[in-house]
Write an enzyme that holds these catalytic residues in place. Sequence first.
Site, PDB file in Angstrom:
ATOM      1  N   TRP A 298      40.022  -2.012  -8.518  1.00  0.00           N
ATOM      2  CA  TRP A 298      40.400  -0.657  -8.097  1.00  0.00           C
ATOM      3  C   TRP A 298      40.651  -0.555  -6.609  1.00  0.00           C
ATOM      4  O   TRP A 298      41.561   0.166  -6.176  1.00  0.00           O
ATOM      5  CB  TRP A 298      39.385   0.379  -8.601  1.00  0.00           C
ATOM      6  CG  TRP A 298      39.516   0.505 -10.078  1.00  0.00           C
ATOM      7  CD1 TRP A 298      38.640   0.060 -11.026  1.00  0.00           C
ATOM      8  CD2 TRP A 298      40.635   1.038 -10.797  1.00  0.00           C
ATOM      9  NE1 TRP A 298      39.145   0.291 -12.282  1.00  0.00           N
ATOM     10  CE2 TRP A 298      40.358   0.886 -12.181  1.00  0.00           C
ATOM     11  CE3 TRP A 298      41.835   1.617 -10.422  1.00  0.00           C
ATOM     12  CZ2 TRP A 298      41.248   1.314 -13.176  1.00  0.00           C
ATOM     13  CZ3 TRP A 298      42.730   2.036 -11.414  1.00  0.00           C
ATOM     14  CH2 TRP A 298      42.432   1.886 -12.762  1.00  0.00           C
TER      15      TRP A 298
ATOM     16  N   LYS B 267      34.482   9.634 -15.936  1.00  0.00           N
ATOM     17  CA  LYS B 267      33.477   8.597 -16.187  1.00  0.00           C
ATOM     18  C   LYS B 267      32.071   9.200 -16.134  1.00  0.00           C
ATOM     19  O   LYS B 267      31.320   9.133 -17.079  1.00  0.00           O
ATOM     20  CB  LYS B 267      33.621   7.467 -15.182  1.00  0.00           C
ATOM     21  CG  LYS B 267      34.913   6.716 -15.412  1.00  0.00           C
ATOM     22  CD  LYS B 267      35.425   6.001 -14.211  1.00  0.00           C
ATOM     23  CE  LYS B 267      36.865   5.631 -14.394  1.00  0.00           C
ATOM     24  NZ  LYS B 267      37.114   4.776 -15.565  1.00  0.00           N
TER      25      LYS B 267
ATOM     26  N   ASP C 170      35.924   5.667  -2.882  1.00  0.00           N
ATOM     27  CA  ASP C 170      36.275   5.917  -4.287  1.00  0.00           C
ATOM     28  C   ASP C 170      34.987   5.753  -5.097  1.00  0.00           C
ATOM     29  O   ASP C 170      34.524   4.644  -5.328  1.00  0.00           O
ATOM     30  CB  ASP C 170      37.343   4.910  -4.731  1.00  0.00           C
ATOM     31  CG  ASP C 170      37.647   5.010  -6.224  1.00  0.00           C
ATOM     32  OD1 ASP C 170      37.027   5.843  -6.917  1.00  0.00           O
ATOM     33  OD2 ASP C 170      38.508   4.245  -6.699  1.00  0.00           O
TER      34      ASP C 170
HETATM   35  N1  PMP Z   1      39.025   4.046  -9.265  1.00  0.00           N
HETATM   36  C1  PMP Z   1      38.092   3.585 -10.101  1.00  0.00           C
HETATM   37  C2  PMP Z   1      36.848   2.982  -9.521  1.00  0.00           C
HETATM   38  C3  PMP Z   1      38.287   3.687 -11.480  1.00  0.00           C
HETATM   39  O1  PMP Z   1      37.364   3.204 -12.321  1.00  0.00           O
HETATM   40  C4  PMP Z   1      39.459   4.290 -11.974  1.00  0.00           C
HETATM   41  C5  PMP Z   1      39.700   4.495 -13.460  1.00  0.00           C
HETATM   42  N2  PMP Z   1      39.350   3.499 -14.298  1.00  0.00           N
HETATM   43  C6  PMP Z   1      40.423   4.744 -11.063  1.00  0.00           C
HETATM   44  C7  PMP Z   1      40.161   4.615  -9.724  1.00  0.00           C
HETATM   45  C8  PMP Z   1      41.704   5.365 -11.542  1.00  0.00           C
HETATM   46  O2  PMP Z   1      41.446   6.615 -12.051  1.00  0.00           O
HETATM   47  P1  PMP Z   1      42.567   7.508 -12.763  1.00  0.00           P
HETATM   48  O3  PMP Z   1      42.898   6.836 -14.045  1.00  0.00           O
HETATM   49  O4  PMP Z   1      41.917   8.848 -12.917  1.00  0.00           O
HETATM   50  O5  PMP Z   1      43.740   7.567 -11.832  1.00  0.00           O
END
Ligand code: PMP
Length: 365
Positions: free
Chosen positions: A106, A199, A175
């Site tokens: 991520w 989450k 994040d």
């Molecule tokens: N950052 C992290 C740490 C994530 O786990 C995720 C989703 N799995 C995201 C960003 C992306 O999130 P979204 O699908 O809401 O754009």
Amino acid sequence: MSTEVQRVFNFSAGPAVLPEPVLEQIQAEMLSLPGVGCSLLEISHRSKEFLAIHEAAKADLTELLGIPSNYKILFLQGGSRLQFSMIPMNLLGKDQTADYLITGSWSKYALAEAEKEGKINVAWDGKADNYSRLPAPGEATLNDDAAYAYYASNETIQGVQFPTEPVTKAPLVCDASSDFMCRPLPIDQYGILYACAQKNAGPAGVTVLIIRDDLLERSRDELPGYLNFKLHAENDSLWNTPPTFGIYVVGLVAKWLKNEVGGLDKMLERNRLKSSMLYDVIDNSNGFYEGHAQPDCRSLMNVTFRLPNETLEKAFNDESEKQQLASLKGHRSVGGIRASIYNAMPVEGVEALAQFMRDFASRNG
Ligand code: PMP
């Protein structure tokens, strides 16, 4: 929940398990919010009823996280991925550089988007160790005069989690999508802390972003309206129609954490207990289970591990599904097994998984 409703233990990485009392309240209020006579889904975002829900959500988050008065809470759309772009668009000036810590998938995705917007210094990259660890103190080349320093507190796919904040004088941008509200945090150490809700905080469709006031001054008027933090802050997240249902559910989850769990210290205790139950099975399996994260970087939220081969991993997934232990398959990019044990996963669910893991190892080891 009424007894005829069958619920599995849901280890999905997201959208993910929600607290049952929250789901029950949503169900009870779906046709008619008390005193309103229709569903939350049917009322204006400018109605006094919704504004009260919005205010309560902010107040409960503020109390729960101890958010200082010089911060704003924004409720945005576009998921966390949109923040990968909005953050550099708003915070990174023309002649400035931002620091990024690359600790897994991520933060790598965030880096790719940020590089489209300006100059980035990769202050550390864990690729050599297959993103199984985090930078040791002093190992990252963080610059105190960077526009900001960006990191992901919990890498959902690899299952590595920062135990504490990286040290820099630059505004820290985090994040926290997959570990938001899993423990108390010193919010005053952050410039921005953000999390998509799906989450640990609510449904898909809303992203909570906590931003220190002075950073709002960096948003340039030329930015497209929706992408401008300052505009959202000036309009208290009501510049356009916000994700009203998401805000309502995030508010209910915050209330659950406050009133039923007893706050974030208590939540952390419970999360430590739950994660240690699984890590203990891994550590005592004579190598049958191999954890991905190095022990000092292990996540409280996403427990990632491998079995001796993919045939056994498939059998593990198939058998666990049959025992009502759902969605344990690792992310398609890394394989293996991932047990996401967010705040709302009950201790009994983790106990059932730990027991299954012990049984499976004794039958196949
Ligand atoms: N950052 C992290 C740490 C994530 O786990 C995720 C989703 N799995 C995201 C960003 C992306 O999130 P979204 O699908 O809401 O754009």
